[in-house]
Design a protein around this motif. Structure first.
Motif, PDB file in Angstrom:
ATOM      1  N   ILE B  31       0.820  -1.215   0.000  1.00  0.00           N
ATOM      2  CA  ILE B  31       0.000   0.000   0.000  1.00  0.00           C
ATOM      3  C   ILE B  31       0.854   1.265   0.000  1.00  0.00           C
ATOM      4  O   ILE B  31       0.635   2.156  -0.822  1.00  0.00           O
ATOM      5  N   PRO B  32       1.875   1.378   0.883  1.00  0.00           N
ATOM      6  CA  PRO B  32       2.661   2.621   0.901  1.00  0.00           C
ATOM      7  C   PRO B  32       3.434   2.880  -0.391  1.00  0.00           C
ATOM      8  O   PRO B  32       3.910   3.993  -0.601  1.00  0.00           O
ATOM      9  N   TYR B  33       3.572   1.866  -1.223  1.00  0.00           N
ATOM     10  CA  TYR B  33       4.301   2.027  -2.482  1.00  0.00           C
ATOM     11  C   TYR B  33       3.375   2.502  -3.605  1.00  0.00           C
ATOM     12  O   TYR B  33       3.801   2.597  -4.751  1.00  0.00           O
ATOM     13  N   GLY B  34       2.126   2.771  -3.250  1.00  0.00           N
ATOM     14  CA  GLY B  34       1.178   3.299  -4.227  1.00  0.00           C
ATOM     15  C   GLY B  34       0.801   2.301  -5.307  1.00  0.00           C
ATOM     16  O   GLY B  34       0.247   2.673  -6.338  1.00  0.00           O
ATOM     17  N   ILE B  35       1.086   1.029  -5.049  1.00  0.00           N
ATOM     18  CA  ILE B  35       0.852  -0.010  -6.057  1.00  0.00           C
ATOM     19  C   ILE B  35      -0.643  -0.239  -6.271  1.00  0.00           C
ATOM     20  O   ILE B  35      -1.421  -0.258  -5.323  1.00  0.00           O
ATOM     21  N   GLN B  36      -1.036  -0.410  -7.530  1.00  0.00           N
ATOM     22  CA  GLN B  36      -2.384  -0.881  -7.843  1.00  0.00           C
ATOM     23  C   GLN B  36      -2.264  -2.392  -8.032  1.00  0.00           C
ATOM     24  O   GLN B  36      -1.681  -2.855  -9.019  1.00  0.00           O
ATOM     25  N   PHE B  37      -2.784  -3.151  -7.097  1.00  0.00           N
ATOM     26  CA  PHE B  37      -2.685  -4.608  -7.172  1.00  0.00           C
ATOM     27  C   PHE B  37      -3.839  -5.217  -7.964  1.00  0.00           C
ATOM     28  O   PHE B  37      -4.977  -4.755  -7.881  1.00  0.00           O
ATOM     29  N   HIS B  38      -3.507  -6.271  -8.692  1.00  0.00           N
ATOM     30  CA  HIS B  38      -4.483  -7.116  -9.363  1.00  0.00           C
ATOM     31  C   HIS B  38      -4.232  -8.528  -8.848  1.00  0.00           C
ATOM     32  O   HIS B  38      -3.075  -8.938  -8.705  1.00  0.00           O
ATOM     33  N   VAL B  39      -5.288  -9.272  -8.555  1.00  0.00           N
ATOM     34  CA  VAL B  39      -5.121 -10.612  -7.977  1.00  0.00           C
ATOM     35  C   VAL B  39      -5.944 -11.621  -8.771  1.00  0.00           C
ATOM     36  O   VAL B  39      -7.091 -11.339  -9.150  1.00  0.00           O
ATOM     37  N   LEU B  40      -5.352 -12.799  -9.000  1.00  0.00           N
ATOM     38  CA  LEU B  40      -6.048 -13.900  -9.674  1.00  0.00           C
ATOM     39  C   LEU B  40      -6.115 -15.100  -8.733  1.00  0.00           C
ATOM     40  O   LEU B  40      -5.074 -15.592  -8.272  1.00  0.00           O
ATOM     41  N   ASP B  41      -7.321 -15.558  -8.437  1.00  0.00           N
ATOM     42  CA  ASP B  41      -7.483 -16.722  -7.568  1.00  0.00           C
ATOM     43  C   ASP B  41      -8.808 -17.403  -7.914  1.00  0.00           C
ATOM     44  O   ASP B  41      -9.787 -16.715  -8.242  1.00  0.00           O
ATOM     45  N   PRO B  42      -8.863 -18.733  -7.841  1.00  0.00           N
ATOM     46  CA  PRO B  42     -10.121 -19.412  -8.175  1.00  0.00           C
ATOM     47  C   PRO B  42     -11.232 -19.201  -7.142  1.00  0.00           C
ATOM     48  O   PRO B  42     -12.414 -19.345  -7.467  1.00  0.00           O
ATOM     49  N   ASP B  43     -10.857 -18.846  -5.919  1.00  0.00           N
ATOM     50  CA  ASP B  43     -11.843 -18.730  -4.841  1.00  0.00           C
ATOM     51  C   ASP B  43     -12.363 -17.297  -4.745  1.00  0.00           C
ATOM     52  O   ASP B  43     -11.612 -16.383  -4.395  1.00  0.00           O
ATOM     53  N   PRO B  44     -13.659 -17.074  -5.024  1.00  0.00           N
ATOM     54  CA  PRO B  44     -14.183 -15.694  -4.943  1.00  0.00           C
ATOM     55  C   PRO B  44     -14.140 -15.123  -3.527  1.00  0.00           C
ATOM     56  O   PRO B  44     -14.264 -13.917  -3.348  1.00  0.00           O
ATOM     57  N   GLU B  45     -13.955 -15.974  -2.530  1.00  0.00           N
ATOM     58  CA  GLU B  45     -13.845 -15.493  -1.145  1.00  0.00           C
ATOM     59  C   GLU B  45     -12.403 -15.544  -0.640  1.00  0.00           C
ATOM     60  O   GLU B  45     -12.151 -15.615   0.572  1.00  0.00           O
TER      61      GLU B  45
END
Lengths: 382, 382
Positions: B31-45
């Motif tokens: 978060i402090p690095y200003g990163i925009q994260f994208h995440v891929l995972d099979p579990d919607p939760e």
């Protein structure tokens, strides 16, 4: 152990009114608590948006919007005090835990009420008189003097130092209050947390240095260059104020130390505060984590600092407007004990708070060297 | 200063394959690095979902899915090594920075290749022999011995200790490798970070204690109860391995210290690791923040610990299934230097990793007292 002392913990839903950097850091601190955060902010590109699956665009100043936003949540808190108190009151009546409480937010929103509260409770503050309009002001003022609008002040806005009668601004908002111009030696702050269980604890005092052009905190250091006695008095006054307000959550208390060494309460903010950002790196429990503990009724954490710390705001360069980028990140991070924290704002504007730098050191001298070394190193520009 | 040493920083987009707790803590640190994260995972939760505006449901084992997920991002990293290497290779060819590199992930995915790599590069590891099928195994085994499937092992799955020939499991997956059964004195781990600039640095060694029923790390302490010499050797071997692999990012190197005081590399993981979770609270820069710095090519942080630390996993109670709740949170947080970190998993299952407890102390004795005090205090149940 009674059930009350050891209740079962269900990861709660927490709503935050405001989605700026204070909300961003609150979410960061709340992740380990399993909290599902909901955020309300009018700006679809607010700092919280990328890290909040339940980000909602809307006005936190509108009572209906606030009520609809929060009515199904466990707890609602704020990261800015200029929110709809009516909305907060309706949520509290509906059974939502609202921390800080609506009454506290209402008091803090009005600088006249805030100042009267200090006076009524015997808390030291500068002399003041309430004024209703410009004529009232003229009849009561002895120059030089400070005029503050009662409402909507923020980061120094709505505060005017008047040296002569002919400096009276035509744009001033009334009512408000006249305050004696304090002969300031230092500006200091203490952040206190008070839990819903009644427990209170303070973070070590910090000393603030202001940028006169932007009228924003430019740099703070902790511990401050004041006696242990002044530090203890600040902690005591902060706890007294939190207890008299019966606030639940954080209260950031700003002080003036005048040249006669009197510690006077200037004003207070019922939320995480710029003067506590270093605690993310400098303390085992940050102001943000402490706020989470306080509003969830969990035991408050140890606020002892690991050592000496400083914080410098990263403000947008004076003439820069546009998509934000940063120079100086690599040399900054190459310095041992130097960190940066960006607020994820896409656009840079003159003097906009874009992030902060935290410096850790083992001594006051080492800290001063690092401040000199890092000052103006990291720049936010377009 | 040349432009290469001081490039302009643009907050990057970073994709994470896998959205579990390691991803959750990576986002928190980023978060402090200003990163925009994208995440891929099979579990919607998955744990990352609530804190990621760009969470995508899908298989990280599918090459096309991985490529489509990552093709427009600046950097793609992993929080689990069982991902599509083909997908990673296509991303790298497309110009995306893929850290750790696809070749490293492929090597680590195959325990036979991993073990051969250690042997080929003169890195100490237990004796082993490759086996293709059950007959091959029978002809080469001298009992007691350990059989490991080459692929798809995780948290001890795919690893069998065979005491006699008649213990040969019919369900074993081949090919794999037979390893001598090490006479283990201690299990140790060192996390090393290697930046895209080539800089490497290690975190202090940790000692792991396993729960035999769950075959998961139950508790770790740092510094470990081994000589300074062993700690330095572990750091040296971890850096050697990282450099020989030319990995960019974190590498968690697990060691056996045998009863003759030989330090042997057991296996390595190219990502944040359970043996480094305490660094969130115990070090100024956590393993997660270090991984961010490494993959962004930023200077690595100081890995010195503030003091003694322990970490205990919070596992689902053995017979519990259902919506998760926790008992013992209040008494735990009432202990100075005790923290919890939940992974935001809605459902508890037997032995599921639901979170961890971190303990900070000023001495090894104080740490042991806190471990005893807190063990079995916090329980995850339905």
């Amino acid at each position: 152990m009674t059930p009350k002392q050891n209740p079962t913990y269900h990861a709660p839903t927490v709503g935050i009114l405001g989605g700026g950097q204070l909300g961003q850091m609150l979410i960061q601190a709340g992740i380990p608590y399993g909290i599902q955060f909901h955020v309300l902010d009018p700006d679809p590109e607010a700092s919280c948006q990328p890290i909040c699956a339940h980000f909602q665009t809307g006005s936190f100043k509108d009572a209906d919007t606030v009520f609809e936003f929060g009515k199904n949540l466990d707890v609602v808190t704020i990261e800015i005090e200029h929110v709809s108190v009516d909305g907060l009151k309706r949520l509290a009546q509906h059974g939502v835990k609202v921390y800080p409480q609506p009454e506290v937010v209402a008091l803090i929103q009005d600088k006249s009420l805030q100042k009267q509260f200090y006076a009524q409770h015997g808390l030291p503050t500068s002399d003041f008189v309430l004024v209703n309009d410009q004529d009232d002001l003229l009849s009561k003022a002895t120059f030089p003097i400070v005029y503050k609008s009662a409402k909507d002040g923020y980061d120094g806005k709505g505060v005017q130092v008047l040296k002569h009668a002919d400096q009276l601004p035509e744009t001033s908002v009334f009512p408000g209050l006249l305050e004696e111009l304090v002969d300031i030696d230092k500006e200091l702050a203490v952040i206190v947390a008070r839990s819903s269980t009644g427990e209170s604890t303070t973070f070590p005092m910090v000393e603030m240095v202001f940028n006169p052009a932007a009228n924003l905190v430019e740099e703070l250091i902790s511990p401050p260059h004041v006696s242990q006695q002044i530090q203890e008095l600040g902690a005591k006054l902060a706890i007294q104020l939190a207890e008299k307000l019966e606030i639940v959550g954080l209260l950031a208390v700003e002080f003036f130390l005048n040249k006669k060494s009197n510690l006077l309460i200037n004003e207070a903010a019922p939320r995480p505060h710029n003067s506590g950002h270093h605690t993310i790196k400098a303390n085992a429990v940050s102001q943000f984590e402490q706020h989470i503990r306080a509003i969830l009724g969990l035991p408050l954490g140890n606020t002892k600092a690991f050592g000496h710390a400083a914080m410098l705001n990263i403000l947008g360069e004076p003439t820069e407007n546009g998509p934000a980028q940063y120079s100086g990140v690599n040399p900054l991070l190459g310095i041992e004990g130097a960190f940066f924290h960006l607020y994820g704002k896409k656009q840079v504007k003159p003097y906009r708070k874009m992030g902060h730098v935290t410096l850790l050191a083992h001594s006051a001298d080492e800290l001063q060297q690092k401040i000199i070394q890092t000052k103006n190193l990291l720049k936010a520009h377009a």
